[in-house]
Design a protein around this motif. Structure first.
Motif, short mmCIF file in Angstrom:
data_model
loop_
_atom_site.label_atom_id
_atom_site.label_comp_id
_atom_site.label_asym_id
_atom_site.label_seq_id
_atom_site.Cartn_x
_atom_site.Cartn_y
_atom_site.Cartn_z
N LYS A 87 -0.21 5.12 -9.27
CA LYS A 87 -1.12 6.09 -9.06
C LYS A 87 -1.20 6.96 -10.47
O LYS A 87 -0.19 7.12 -11.36
CB LYS A 87 -0.89 7.28 -8.00
CG LYS A 87 0.72 7.99 -8.29
CD LYS A 87 0.71 9.05 -7.30
CE LYS A 87 0.06 10.39 -7.74
NZ LYS A 87 -0.02 11.47 -6.98
N MET A 99 3.55 3.64 -5.98
CA MET A 99 3.09 3.54 -4.63
C MET A 99 3.99 2.71 -3.90
O MET A 99 4.33 1.42 -4.44
CB MET A 99 1.54 3.31 -4.31
CG MET A 99 0.72 4.43 -5.05
SD MET A 99 -0.99 4.30 -4.31
CE MET A 99 -1.50 2.86 -4.97
N GLU A 110 -5.50 10.21 -1.07
CA GLU A 110 -4.17 10.51 -1.26
C GLU A 110 -3.89 11.87 -0.68
O GLU A 110 -4.72 12.70 -0.69
CB GLU A 110 -4.02 10.46 -2.38
CG GLU A 110 -2.28 10.55 -2.97
CD GLU A 110 -2.01 10.78 -4.51
OE1 GLU A 110 -0.88 10.56 -4.70
OE2 GLU A 110 -2.63 10.95 -5.33
N HIS A 123 3.52 12.65 -4.63
CA HIS A 123 2.70 11.57 -3.32
C HIS A 123 3.44 11.63 -2.14
O HIS A 123 4.71 11.58 -2.04
CB HIS A 123 2.96 10.20 -4.32
CG HIS A 123 2.51 9.01 -3.49
ND1 HIS A 123 1.03 9.01 -3.37
CD2 HIS A 123 2.76 8.04 -2.74
CE1 HIS A 123 0.80 7.70 -2.53
NE2 HIS A 123 1.86 7.31 -2.26
N VAL A 171 -1.13 7.53 1.09
CA VAL A 171 -2.41 7.08 0.76
C VAL A 171 -2.79 6.31 1.70
O VAL A 171 -2.25 5.49 2.75
CB VAL A 171 -2.15 6.22 -0.56
CG1 VAL A 171 -1.46 4.97 -0.23
CG2 VAL A 171 -3.65 5.89 -1.21
#
Length: 242
Positions: free
Chosen positions: A44, A66, A122, A142, A145
């Motif tokens: 990402k 990811m 996301e 993160h 997603v």
């Protein structure tokens, strides 16, 4: 993890010691998760706008990783109360890589490596910071997603794509150019390839890259119930909130 680079120290995307330290910490997280059974699915990018670059004192977007365990099924319901910081949603383009892409090439090679595009959302768990080392060490906030359908797009052509975002029952304004806030996809792919090469890795065929938020990031509240991101004419993806 041993960090090697195909570029000179002066031109390496990790020449900034803050980025080198942050990525080393991030790779420790990634290696640990893989050792525990997680499967890497790609990368990402974030903090790519001029304002974000100026705020962090960086010259290029930040890169994170990811894993399959962070992917939610389209239409899944997410409990915002489980976020430790501020929950934020970002409508993005997911880029599929069709051939291995070593570091040190040009944007033409990066463009040729792109085979498909699609919509994505996301979800990030933000604890605000101006320190790129800390942001990288936490994988750029993160959390999840959600991936929509992908369509063949050799070279990553975006000129005819239209992004539509619906938050609850309200349309969110989106730029006419879907890369206006992120930069061109070939540039982003090239940067990811160079960054992972500096870590001793290679951007591989089959890897996915989510390319940054098309709109300004959307801070979520208890009133939010659903977000839809359509990338016409390819398709749409949605996520619900509890």
């Amino acid at each position: 993890m041993t960090m090697t680079s195909t570029t000179s120290p002066a031109t390496s995307p990790l020449a900034d010691p803050r980025l080198a330290r942050g990525m080393a910490a991030q790779m420790t997280l990634r290696d640990r998760a893989i050792a525990e059974g997680a499967r890497p699915i790609g990368w990402k990018v974030g903090f790519s706008t001029p304002a974000a670059l100026a705020k962090l004192g960086t010259k290029a977007p930040l890169v994170g990783f990811m894993l399959d365990r962070k992917v939610l099924a389209a239409g899944a319901t997410v409990a915002l109360s489980r976020f430790s910081g501020a929950p934020v949603a970002e409508p993005e383009i997911v880029v599929e890589i069709g051939t291995d892409l070593p570091g040190g090439g040009d944007e033409a090679a990066a463009r040729a490596a792109i085979v498909a595009l699609g919509p994505a959302i996301e979800l990030v768990d933000v604890t605000p910071s101006d320190d790129p080392e800390a942001i990288l060490a936490g994988d750029i906030y993160h959390r999840h997603v959600v991936l929509g359908p992908r369509a063949s797009r050799p070279g990553g052509v975006t000129a005819d794509l239209v992004s539509r975002v619906l938050r609850n029952a309200t349309t969110v304004a989106t730029p006419a150019d879907v890369t206006a806030n992120t930069g061109g996809l070939a540039m982003l792919v090239r940067h990811v390839a160079d960054t992972v090469a500096a870590l001793g890795l290679t951007l591989r065929a089959g890897d996915l890259i989510i390319a940054g938020s098309i709109t300004a990031p959307l801070a979520l509240t208890a009133e939010d119930r659903m977000l839809v991101h359509a990338l016409d004419p390819i398709g749409e993806v949605s996520v619900r909130f509890a």
